[in-house]
Enzyme design. Sequence first.
Site, mmCIF file in Angstrom:
data_model
loop_
_atom_site.group_PDB
_atom_site.id
_atom_site.type_symbol
_atom_site.label_atom_id
_atom_site.label_comp_id
_atom_site.label_asym_id
_atom_site.label_seq_id
_atom_site.Cartn_x
_atom_site.Cartn_y
_atom_site.Cartn_z
ATOM 1 N N SER A 16 1.150 -1.055 0.210
ATOM 2 C CA SER A 16 -0.013 -0.288 0.043
ATOM 3 C C SER A 16 0.962 1.389 -0.382
ATOM 4 O O SER A 16 0.721 1.908 1.706
ATOM 5 C CB SER A 16 -0.833 0.029 1.278
ATOM 6 N N HIS A 67 -3.442 -5.928 2.386
ATOM 7 C CA HIS A 67 -2.262 -7.064 3.119
ATOM 8 C C HIS A 67 -3.164 -7.872 2.891
ATOM 9 O O HIS A 67 -2.933 -9.444 3.447
ATOM 10 C CB HIS A 67 -2.289 -6.400 4.717
ATOM 11 N N GLN A 96 -5.767 -1.984 6.884
ATOM 12 C CA GLN A 96 -5.292 -2.810 6.628
ATOM 13 C C GLN A 96 -5.017 -4.097 8.422
ATOM 14 O O GLN A 96 -4.225 -4.373 7.908
ATOM 15 C CB GLN A 96 -3.797 -2.492 6.076
ATOM 16 N N GLU A 97 -4.833 -2.559 9.138
ATOM 17 C CA GLU A 97 -3.758 -3.846 10.080
ATOM 18 C C GLU A 97 -4.737 -3.522 12.184
ATOM 19 O O GLU A 97 -5.223 -2.372 11.830
ATOM 20 C CB GLU A 97 -2.455 -3.626 10.216
ATOM 21 N N GLU A 100 2.355 -9.249 6.369
ATOM 22 C CA GLU A 100 2.390 -9.331 8.059
ATOM 23 C C GLU A 100 2.978 -9.900 8.483
ATOM 24 O O GLU A 100 3.080 -9.562 10.285
ATOM 25 C CB GLU A 100 2.451 -8.270 8.062
ATOM 26 N N ASP A 117 -4.029 0.716 11.939
ATOM 27 C CA ASP A 117 -3.374 1.085 10.826
ATOM 28 C C ASP A 117 -4.917 1.050 9.874
ATOM 29 O O ASP A 117 -4.906 0.026 8.854
ATOM 30 C CB ASP A 117 -2.250 0.663 10.101
ATOM 31 N N GLU A 153 -2.969 4.865 13.227
ATOM 32 C CA GLU A 153 -2.311 5.231 11.684
ATOM 33 C C GLU A 153 -3.390 5.765 10.407
ATOM 34 O O GLU A 153 -3.894 4.924 10.542
ATOM 35 C CB GLU A 153 -0.906 3.786 11.320
ATOM 36 N N ASP A 203 1.344 7.821 8.139
ATOM 37 C CA ASP A 203 2.821 6.793 7.447
ATOM 38 C C ASP A 203 3.138 7.242 6.109
ATOM 39 O O ASP A 203 3.069 8.155 5.328
ATOM 40 C CB ASP A 203 2.233 5.546 7.521
ATOM 41 N N LYS A 229 9.548 4.684 7.776
ATOM 42 C CA LYS A 229 10.699 3.257 7.116
ATOM 43 C C LYS A 229 11.599 3.778 6.380
ATOM 44 O O LYS A 229 11.595 4.817 5.364
ATOM 45 C CB LYS A 229 9.609 2.808 5.765
ATOM 46 N N HIS A 268 8.267 -2.116 9.159
ATOM 47 C CA HIS A 268 9.208 -2.748 8.628
ATOM 48 C C HIS A 268 7.831 -2.131 7.093
ATOM 49 O O HIS A 268 7.301 -1.176 7.316
ATOM 50 C CB HIS A 268 8.690 -4.113 8.299
ATOM 51 N N LYS A 290 7.457 -1.239 14.616
ATOM 52 C CA LYS A 290 6.031 -2.400 13.933
ATOM 53 C C LYS A 290 6.694 -3.195 13.105
ATOM 54 O O LYS A 290 7.208 -2.461 11.711
ATOM 55 C CB LYS A 290 5.104 -0.921 13.132
HETATM 56 P P1 PGA Z 1 3.140 -1.212 3.406
HETATM 57 O O1 PGA Z 1 2.484 -1.364 4.395
HETATM 58 O O2 PGA Z 1 4.391 -1.617 3.371
HETATM 59 O O3 PGA Z 1 2.281 -2.183 2.202
HETATM 60 O O4 PGA Z 1 3.434 0.279 2.449
HETATM 61 C C1 PGA Z 1 3.255 -0.724 5.956
HETATM 62 C C2 PGA Z 1 1.771 0.249 6.502
HETATM 63 O O5 PGA Z 1 0.891 0.871 6.071
HETATM 64 O O6 PGA Z 1 2.376 0.822 7.425
HETATM 65 ZN ZN ZN Z 2 0.323 2.360 7.293
#
Ligand code: PGA
Ligand code: ZN
Length: 429
Positions: free
Chosen positions: A46, A166, A174-175, A216, A253, A297, A324, A349, A377, A400
Amino acid sequence: MAQLSTKIHSLIAREILDSRGDPTVETMVILESGYRGVASVPAGTSLGKYESVELRDHDEKRYGGMGVLKAVSNVHGAIASKIKGMDALDQGGIDKVLIDLDGSKDKHVLGSNSILSVSLATAAAAANASRMPLYRYINQVFKPFSDTQMTRIPTPTFNIINGGKHGAGNLDFQEFHIVPASNKSFSVALEMGVAVYKGVKEILKYRNAVYSVGYEGGFAPNLFTNMDALEILAEAITSGPYTFGVDIFFGLDLAASTFRLERGGYKIKDKAGALSSADFIRYLVELHKKYRLLILEDPLDEDDWGNWVALSKEIGKDVLVVGDDLLATNPERLNRAIKEGACSAILVKPNQIGSLSEFLGVIAIAKQAGIKTIVSHRSGETNDSFIADLAVGVQSDYVKFGAPARGERVAKYNRLLQIETELASGKSF
Ligand code: PGA
Ligand code: ZN
């Protein structure tokens, strides 16, 4: 004893695979002394609009166009010819040469993947030549940016359920994370993460909802709404020995850019119709009241600045509102967020910005402004544990690194366990 040379003798790059089965770049930097360092780069799924750009071959005949042979040849060609002979201890100088050689703002010319692999492998080689563990070497490189004592392992935030891009395609967010309280030692926090992870698996099995694991390492179950996922997390916590709100907290997230409507507003499964930004903020405030989120997030789209500010005004005091995709580890975007009060934490990141020195600069800006830092990550990872050392070296508030399962995720957690014992021993390794 004669001083061994830390000059760069040669670079060897290659195409390897990441945890999604997509190619990525690994580079070895070999010094004249024979010391060497290896680093490989991760990749996102993403991707934020404002990230540095990784170079892909776009040759549909190989790996569906995802090959990185051009990036590999950039390391052997243009990059090697400039940095051979430079001193690996001069991280700032080497990164500057790499940035200038690329010449673009987003590193699309040589590719952030080729540049970052060289930048990180240089630090790894320099640490080896200095006979220092990588986290200690990074802490030293970080000193001119911010004089930071290494006292603790950052608190982990564990990704237990994967949705969005994901997951299995049926959750918008997403998370779904659990975050052990910051007063727990890292090894205790890791044990808590595993206990909840296994507890969630049992609940999903009972509900006949286990689908698979996502990118993940978290479960990607067949559920109907985002709320269902939070309820399962809550059940796993309350049926175990830990107290929700004391020992363990929730994190999310949303990666909201992935479900923002083109005409503005947001659409999620939990609500029948589309929500305006104002309604979505109200929904998030209610969500926080119900689940007492610690980390939230990318709750809004990466271009929805005004609404980030509005949301932070409402809940930013008790929740870490984390940028992010909004910030993309970019100093200009971070400075804007600080000025406008758009968020209270940054996800950092290395491959979003593309070199170690620039990454350290972003962390320093955040620390100076009281913005919390989460070293992260990507969904496409390798077994490289560089970011574990990086997080300790800069003393980020959180890390994370995904679920406490799957090889490429636990490589980082296991490295933190090693560092924890080293720091606790008080010896300089
Ligand atoms: P990505 O997701 O590595 O696919 O960008 C991680 C995140 O959004 O934190
Ligand atoms: Zn993110």
